[in-house]
Design a protein around this motif. Structure first.
Motif, PDB file in Angstrom:
ATOM      1  N   ILE A  30       0.842  -1.206   0.000  1.00  0.00           N
ATOM      2  CA  ILE A  30       0.000   0.000   0.000  1.00  0.00           C
ATOM      3  C   ILE A  30       0.873   1.251   0.000  1.00  0.00           C
ATOM      4  O   ILE A  30       0.609   2.219  -0.729  1.00  0.00           O
ATOM      5  N   ALA A  31       1.935   1.238   0.798  1.00  0.00           N
ATOM      6  CA  ALA A  31       2.819   2.403   0.878  1.00  0.00           C
ATOM      7  C   ALA A  31       3.466   2.702  -0.471  1.00  0.00           C
ATOM      8  O   ALA A  31       3.534   3.869  -0.893  1.00  0.00           O
ATOM      9  N   ILE A  32       3.935   1.677  -1.160  1.00  0.00           N
ATOM     10  CA  ILE A  32       4.602   1.900  -2.453  1.00  0.00           C
ATOM     11  C   ILE A  32       3.611   2.423  -3.487  1.00  0.00           C
ATOM     12  O   ILE A  32       3.893   3.376  -4.217  1.00  0.00           O
ATOM     13  N   VAL A  33       2.423   1.795  -3.535  1.00  0.00           N
ATOM     14  CA  VAL A  33       1.427   2.179  -4.539  1.00  0.00           C
ATOM     15  C   VAL A  33       1.002   3.642  -4.355  1.00  0.00           C
ATOM     16  O   VAL A  33       0.759   4.357  -5.346  1.00  0.00           O
ATOM     17  N   VAL A  34       0.936   4.103  -3.125  1.00  0.00           N
ATOM     18  CA  VAL A  34       0.498   5.483  -2.867  1.00  0.00           C
ATOM     19  C   VAL A  34       1.671   6.463  -2.948  1.00  0.00           C
ATOM     20  O   VAL A  34       1.556   7.541  -3.538  1.00  0.00           O
ATOM     21  N   ALA A  35       2.817   6.087  -2.376  1.00  0.00           N
ATOM     22  CA  ALA A  35       3.912   7.053  -2.206  1.00  0.00           C
ATOM     23  C   ALA A  35       4.606   7.403  -3.527  1.00  0.00           C
ATOM     24  O   ALA A  35       4.994   8.566  -3.718  1.00  0.00           O
ATOM     25  N   VAL A  36       4.774   6.454  -4.418  1.00  0.00           N
ATOM     26  CA  VAL A  36       5.509   6.751  -5.664  1.00  0.00           C
ATOM     27  C   VAL A  36       4.765   7.774  -6.530  1.00  0.00           C
ATOM     28  O   VAL A  36       5.353   8.796  -6.929  1.00  0.00           O
ATOM     29  N   PRO A  37       3.458   7.583  -6.838  1.00  0.00           N
ATOM     30  CA  PRO A  37       2.774   8.624  -7.634  1.00  0.00           C
ATOM     31  C   PRO A  37       2.718   9.971  -6.924  1.00  0.00           C
ATOM     32  O   PRO A  37       2.915  11.019  -7.558  1.00  0.00           O
ATOM     33  N   VAL A  38       2.463   9.942  -5.592  1.00  0.00           N
ATOM     34  CA  VAL A  38       2.405  11.210  -4.856  1.00  0.00           C
ATOM     35  C   VAL A  38       3.770  11.906  -4.885  1.00  0.00           C
ATOM     36  O   VAL A  38       3.859  13.125  -5.079  1.00  0.00           O
ATOM     37  N   GLY A  39       4.833  11.153  -4.734  1.00  0.00           N
ATOM     38  CA  GLY A  39       6.174  11.732  -4.781  1.00  0.00           C
ATOM     39  C   GLY A  39       6.497  12.335  -6.138  1.00  0.00           C
ATOM     40  O   GLY A  39       7.092  13.418  -6.216  1.00  0.00           O
ATOM     41  N   LEU A  40       6.094  11.662  -7.206  1.00  0.00           N
ATOM     42  CA  LEU A  40       6.337  12.198  -8.555  1.00  0.00           C
ATOM     43  C   LEU A  40       5.552  13.483  -8.776  1.00  0.00           C
ATOM     44  O   LEU A  40       6.070  14.445  -9.367  1.00  0.00           O
ATOM     45  N   LEU A  41       4.301  13.505  -8.285  1.00  0.00           N
ATOM     46  CA  LEU A  41       3.488  14.726  -8.443  1.00  0.00           C
ATOM     47  C   LEU A  41       4.101  15.891  -7.673  1.00  0.00           C
ATOM     48  O   LEU A  41       4.169  17.017  -8.182  1.00  0.00           O
ATOM     49  N   ILE A  42       4.535  15.619  -6.451  1.00  0.00           N
ATOM     50  CA  ILE A  42       5.128  16.696  -5.640  1.00  0.00           C
ATOM     51  C   ILE A  42       6.421  17.195  -6.278  1.00  0.00           C
ATOM     52  O   ILE A  42       6.714  18.390  -6.287  1.00  0.00           O
ATOM     53  N   ALA A  43       7.203  16.285  -6.819  1.00  0.00           N
ATOM     54  CA  ALA A  43       8.461  16.694  -7.448  1.00  0.00           C
ATOM     55  C   ALA A  43       8.214  17.510  -8.715  1.00  0.00           C
ATOM     56  O   ALA A  43       9.014  18.387  -9.056  1.00  0.00           O
ATOM     57  N   TRP A  44       7.120  17.208  -9.400  1.00  0.00           N
ATOM     58  CA  TRP A  44       6.879  17.844 -10.692  1.00  0.00           C
ATOM     59  C   TRP A  44       6.154  19.177 -10.557  1.00  0.00           C
ATOM     60  O   TRP A  44       6.426  20.120 -11.296  1.00  0.00           O
ATOM     61  N   TYR A  45       5.208  19.244  -9.603  1.00  0.00           N
ATOM     62  CA  TYR A  45       4.414  20.466  -9.434  1.00  0.00           C
ATOM     63  C   TYR A  45       4.891  21.200  -8.172  1.00  0.00           C
ATOM     64  O   TYR A  45       4.658  20.744  -7.053  1.00  0.00           O
ATOM     65  N   ARG A  46       5.534  22.319  -8.392  1.00  0.00           N
ATOM     66  CA  ARG A  46       6.158  23.052  -7.297  1.00  0.00           C
ATOM     67  C   ARG A  46       5.125  23.552  -6.289  1.00  0.00           C
ATOM     68  O   ARG A  46       5.375  23.590  -5.089  1.00  0.00           O
ATOM     69  N   HIS A  47       3.936  23.929  -6.779  1.00  0.00           N
ATOM     70  CA  HIS A  47       2.913  24.479  -5.884  1.00  0.00           C
ATOM     71  C   HIS A  47       2.443  23.407  -4.889  1.00  0.00           C
ATOM     72  O   HIS A  47       2.182  23.709  -3.721  1.00  0.00           O
TER      73      HIS A  47
END
Length: 282
Positions: free
Chosen positions: A101-118
């Motif tokens: 569960i942690a991997i499935v949630v954390a990887v997309p969220v991490g990519l979004l945070i890295a890509w969108y500065r806001h």
């Protein structure tokens, strides 16, 4: 016109018929491999010998530290009776569920945070608070909200595993070489393809570092949760053996946890190498 190399002079019109030879990878000799294994085993063998003879020679009280051979016999008794495997199954089910569960949630969220500065600016302060709050300290909260059953145990394992994966994903995606991104965009590549073909592969080594840290965290929190309100699992086996003063069985449970942790780490390293074969060997 001629081209001068350090070894010979080549005419410019001469066709290149052979690529530069690649030096073959040196194979490790059997004796060298045996020596490497022996060198890496010295500390472990010395530790096991100390464990065996310290209680027998009276250096420590054998009531509280059983000799290693007695622990092995207790482990074998638990294994042949099936008690060990039922507890291992319960622990692995909880740990792997929370870890996945942690991997499935954390990887997309991490990519979004890295890509969108806001998004990063909004959520970073909140995430910093959660990151610095020990997962074990929140165990009573998870138990009160989700109950004492499996849901609360899996949820807190997922919570503890989430943060290493998230922050390593953010770091890996933000540190992708800008030249790679500019080169991909010069081919008019879409955002989704840019993520899939450039950013994610380049960030994969850092993401796997987070996944390995999350694997260790999942084992640590698993045992803690099973100390409280569990009726099966390796943590339950260790705590119940302690309460019943079955000291060899207690150490057998600890030994099993350590073995699973090491095996899990090696499995993650093998998976990382499988998905990072494009990287040059270091």
């Amino acid at each position: 016109m001629t081209l001068t190399s350090p070894t010979r002079t080549v005419a410019a019109s001469e066709p290149i018929t052979k690529a530069p030879a690649v030096a073959p990878r040196r194979r490790r000799r059997p004796l060298e491999a045996v020596g490497t294994v022996a060198k890496r085993s010295i500390a472990i063998v010395a530790f096991l010998l100390l464990w065996e003879y310290a209680p027998r020679l009276g250096w420590v009280d054998p009531t509280f530290l059983s000799p290693f051979s007695e622990v092995v016999r207790a482990w074998w008794g638990l294994a042949t009776s099936g008690e060990l495997w039922s507890n291992v199954q319960a622990s692995l089910t909880r740990s792997l569920s929370g870890f996945a569960i942690a991997i499935v949630v954390a990887v997309p969220v991490g990519l979004l945070i890295a890509w969108y500065r806001h998004i990063e600016e909004v959520f970073s302060p909140l995430f910093a608070i959660f990151l610095n709050t020990a997962a074990v300290a929140l165990l009573p909260v998870f138990t009160l909200v989700l109950g004492i059953g499996e849901t609360s145990k899996i949820a807190i394992i997922a919570y503890a595993s989430f943060w290493p994966v998230l922050y390593n994903t953010i770091g890996g995606a933000k540190n992708v070489d800008p030249l790679l991104i500019r080169s991909a965009r010069s081919f008019d590549i879409g955002s989704l393809a840019l993520f899939r073909k450039v950013i994610l592969p380049a960030a994969l080594p850092t993401i796997f570092t987070g996944i390995r840290l999350a694997g260790a965290a999942s084992i640590l929190v698993l045992i803690t949760t099973e100390f409280v309100g569990a009726k099966a699992g390796l943590g339950y086996l260790i705590s119940s053996s302690q309460f019943n003063f079955q000291i060899p069985q207690m150490y057998a449970g600890i030994l099993t946890v350590a073995t699973i942790g090491v095996a899990f780490n090696y499995l993650l390293v093998a998976i990382e190498r499988r998905f990072s074969r494009w990287r040059p060997a270091t």
